[in-house]
Design an enzyme around this catalytic site. Structure first.
Site, PDB file in Angstrom:
ATOM      1  N   LYS A   9       0.838  -1.201   0.000  1.00 43.85           N
ATOM      2  CA  LYS A   9       0.000   0.000   0.000  1.00 43.85           C
ATOM      3  C   LYS A   9       0.880   1.262   0.000  1.00 43.85           C
ATOM      4  O   LYS A   9       2.109   1.177   0.215  1.00 43.85           O
ATOM      5  CB  LYS A   9      -0.927  -0.055   1.222  1.00 43.85           C
ATOM      6  CG  LYS A   9      -1.925  -1.222   1.165  1.00 43.85           C
ATOM      7  CD  LYS A   9      -2.765  -1.313   2.428  1.00 43.85           C
ATOM      8  CE  LYS A   9      -3.791  -2.427   2.357  1.00 43.85           C
ATOM      9  NZ  LYS A   9      -4.567  -2.557   3.615  1.00 43.85           N
ATOM     10  N   TYR A  49     -11.980  -2.885  -3.565  1.00 41.62           N
ATOM     11  CA  TYR A  49     -12.531  -3.026  -2.214  1.00 41.62           C
ATOM     12  C   TYR A  49     -14.065  -3.052  -2.213  1.00 41.62           C
ATOM     13  O   TYR A  49     -14.686  -2.725  -1.200  1.00 41.62           O
ATOM     14  CB  TYR A  49     -12.016  -1.900  -1.319  1.00 41.62           C
ATOM     15  CG  TYR A  49     -10.617  -2.157  -0.787  1.00 41.62           C
ATOM     16  CD1 TYR A  49     -10.334  -3.272  -0.001  1.00 41.62           C
ATOM     17  CD2 TYR A  49      -9.568  -1.279  -1.057  1.00 41.62           C
ATOM     18  CE1 TYR A  49      -9.052  -3.519   0.489  1.00 41.62           C
ATOM     19  CE2 TYR A  49      -8.282  -1.511  -0.558  1.00 41.62           C
ATOM     20  CZ  TYR A  49      -8.039  -2.630   0.208  1.00 41.62           C
ATOM     21  OH  TYR A  49      -6.780  -2.875   0.704  1.00 41.62           O
ATOM     22  N   ASN A 112      -1.762  -0.041   7.319  1.00 43.85           N
ATOM     23  CA  ASN A 112      -1.206  -1.365   7.639  1.00 43.85           C
ATOM     24  C   ASN A 112      -0.360  -1.979   6.526  1.00 43.85           C
ATOM     25  O   ASN A 112      -0.201  -3.196   6.442  1.00 43.85           O
ATOM     26  CB  ASN A 112      -2.303  -2.313   8.127  1.00 43.85           C
ATOM     27  CG  ASN A 112      -3.367  -2.574   7.081  1.00 43.85           C
ATOM     28  OD1 ASN A 112      -3.310  -2.025   5.988  1.00 43.85           O
ATOM     29  ND2 ASN A 112      -4.325  -3.426   7.414  1.00 43.85           N
ATOM     30  N   HIS A 115      -1.589  -5.496   1.520  1.00 45.67           N
ATOM     31  CA  HIS A 115      -2.821  -6.275   1.325  1.00 45.67           C
ATOM     32  C   HIS A 115      -2.453  -7.648   0.778  1.00 45.67           C
ATOM     33  O   HIS A 115      -1.544  -7.766  -0.044  1.00 45.67           O
ATOM     34  CB  HIS A 115      -3.717  -5.567   0.296  1.00 45.67           C
ATOM     35  CG  HIS A 115      -4.741  -6.481  -0.315  1.00 45.67           C
ATOM     36  ND1 HIS A 115      -5.936  -6.765   0.301  1.00 45.67           N
ATOM     37  CD2 HIS A 115      -4.735  -7.210  -1.473  1.00 45.67           C
ATOM     38  CE1 HIS A 115      -6.628  -7.614  -0.458  1.00 45.67           C
ATOM     39  NE2 HIS A 115      -5.915  -7.886  -1.534  1.00 45.67           N
ATOM     40  N   GLU A 126      -8.872 -10.949  -7.906  1.00 43.09           N
ATOM     41  CA  GLU A 126      -7.981  -9.788  -7.772  1.00 43.09           C
ATOM     42  C   GLU A 126      -6.856  -9.826  -8.818  1.00 43.09           C
ATOM     43  O   GLU A 126      -6.491  -8.791  -9.383  1.00 43.09           O
ATOM     44  CB  GLU A 126      -7.420  -9.729  -6.340  1.00 43.09           C
ATOM     45  CG  GLU A 126      -8.508  -9.365  -5.331  1.00 43.09           C
ATOM     46  CD  GLU A 126      -8.067  -9.479  -3.877  1.00 43.09           C
ATOM     47  OE1 GLU A 126      -6.891  -9.801  -3.607  1.00 43.09           O
ATOM     48  OE2 GLU A 126      -8.914  -9.236  -2.995  1.00 43.09           O
TER      49      GLU A 126
HETATM   50  P1  RTP Z   1      -6.456  -6.360   3.234  1.00 45.31           P
HETATM   51  O1  RTP Z   1      -7.723  -6.650   2.435  1.00 45.31           O
HETATM   52  O2  RTP Z   1      -5.939  -4.956   3.038  1.00 45.31           O
HETATM   53  O3  RTP Z   1      -5.417  -7.421   3.126  1.00 45.31           O
HETATM   54  O4  RTP Z   1      -6.902  -6.376   4.744  1.00 45.31           O
HETATM   55  P2  RTP Z   1      -7.675  -7.478   5.529  1.00 45.31           P
HETATM   56  O5  RTP Z   1      -8.279  -8.519   4.627  1.00 45.31           O
HETATM   57  O6  RTP Z   1      -6.731  -7.946   6.564  1.00 45.31           O
HETATM   58  O7  RTP Z   1      -8.829  -6.608   6.176  1.00 45.31           O
HETATM   59  P3  RTP Z   1     -10.262  -6.156   5.633  1.00 45.31           P
HETATM   60  O8  RTP Z   1     -11.230  -6.355   6.726  1.00 45.31           O
HETATM   61  O9  RTP Z   1     -10.552  -6.751   4.288  1.00 45.31           O
HETATM   62  O10 RTP Z   1     -10.030  -4.584   5.479  1.00 45.31           O
HETATM   63  C1  RTP Z   1      -9.366  -4.075   4.358  1.00 45.31           C
HETATM   64  C2  RTP Z   1      -8.532  -2.907   4.780  1.00 45.31           C
HETATM   65  O11 RTP Z   1      -9.375  -1.864   5.273  1.00 45.31           O
HETATM   66  C3  RTP Z   1      -8.687  -1.122   6.266  1.00 45.31           C
HETATM   67  N1  RTP Z   1      -9.490  -1.144   7.484  1.00 45.31           N
HETATM   68  N2  RTP Z   1      -9.675  -0.068   8.216  1.00 45.31           N
HETATM   69  N3  RTP Z   1     -10.516   1.721  10.190  1.00 45.31           N
HETATM   70  C4  RTP Z   1     -10.891   0.459  10.282  1.00 45.31           C
HETATM   71  O12 RTP Z   1     -11.573   0.021  11.182  1.00 45.31           O
HETATM   72  C5  RTP Z   1     -10.446  -0.442   9.245  1.00 45.31           C
HETATM   73  N4  RTP Z   1     -10.726  -1.732   9.149  1.00 45.31           N
HETATM   74  C6  RTP Z   1     -10.123  -2.167   8.034  1.00 45.31           C
HETATM   75  C7  RTP Z   1      -7.341  -1.778   6.476  1.00 45.31           C
HETATM   76  O13 RTP Z   1      -6.387  -1.089   5.652  1.00 45.31           O
HETATM   77  C8  RTP Z   1      -7.570  -3.185   5.951  1.00 45.31           C
HETATM   78  O14 RTP Z   1      -6.381  -3.778   5.550  1.00 45.31           O
END
Ligand code: RTP
Length: 148
Positions: A9, A49, A112, A115, A126
């Site tokens: 990212k 997303y 973070n 991804h 994707e």
């Molecule tokens: P990613 O898709 O980026 O690998 O992340 P992930 O599966 O671990 O998490 P996901 O729930 O799919 O969330 C995607 C990205 O959204 C951001 N996020 N922000 N502010 C918040 O509460 C929050 N929750 C998620 C993070 O950048 C997360 O990686």
């Protein structure tokens, strides 16, 4: 062989973590199949997303992803989707184990660093979205030293 989509990212790029992240996937034994450095626009980030469009953090997430260039990659290997997620660590970096990418290099869930696809079918979608022309097919000469 299984493939996953990994994106460094904008914060990971700005902080100079590209080499470190590639190094971790390479040292594990996974093979790099595609890589590009790209600025994505808002519609593209929203498409990537789309599953999160109802979340309260969606707008901030899209703003973050379009805020600078990202590194988009395809990595291949046995179990690469689940193991890639283990190398990355939990979504919230404060809950990520030390030794994981987010555990070692991040603090805030909204910054973070990286991804990784969460399942084989989302990896397929994707990869098709980010690399519509397909990826290079090659096999590392180390293959027989990594796989039984
Ligand atoms: P990613 O898709 O980026 O690998 O992340 P992930 O599966 O671990 O998490 P996901 O729930 O799919 O969330 C995607 C990205 O959204 C951001 N996020 N922000 N502010 C918040 O509460 C929050 N929750 C998620 C993070 O950048 C997360 O990686």
């Amino acid at each position: 062989m299984e493939q996953t989509f990994i994106m460094i990212k904008p914060d990971g790029v700005q902080r100079g973590l590209v080499g470190e992240i590639i190094c971790r996937f390479e040292k594990k034994g996974f093979s790099l199949k595609a890589l590009k450095f790209v600025n994505v626009d808002r519609p593209f980030a929203e498409k990537h997303y789309a599953d999160l469009s109802a979340k309260p953090f969606f707008n901030g997430l899209v703003e973050y992803i379009v805020s600078g260039p990202v590194v988009a990659m395809v990595w291949e290997g046995k179990g690469v989707v689940a193991t890639g997620r283990k190398l990355i660590g939990a979504t919230n970096p404060l809950a990520s184990e030390p030794g994981t990418i987010r555990g070692d290099f991040a603090i805030d869930i909204g910054r973070n660093v990286i991804h990784g696809s969460d399942a084989v079918d989302s990896a397929t979608k994707e990869i098709a979205l980010w690399f519509p022309d397909g990826v290079v097919h090659w096999q590392s000469s180390l293959h027989s030293w990594i796989y039984e």
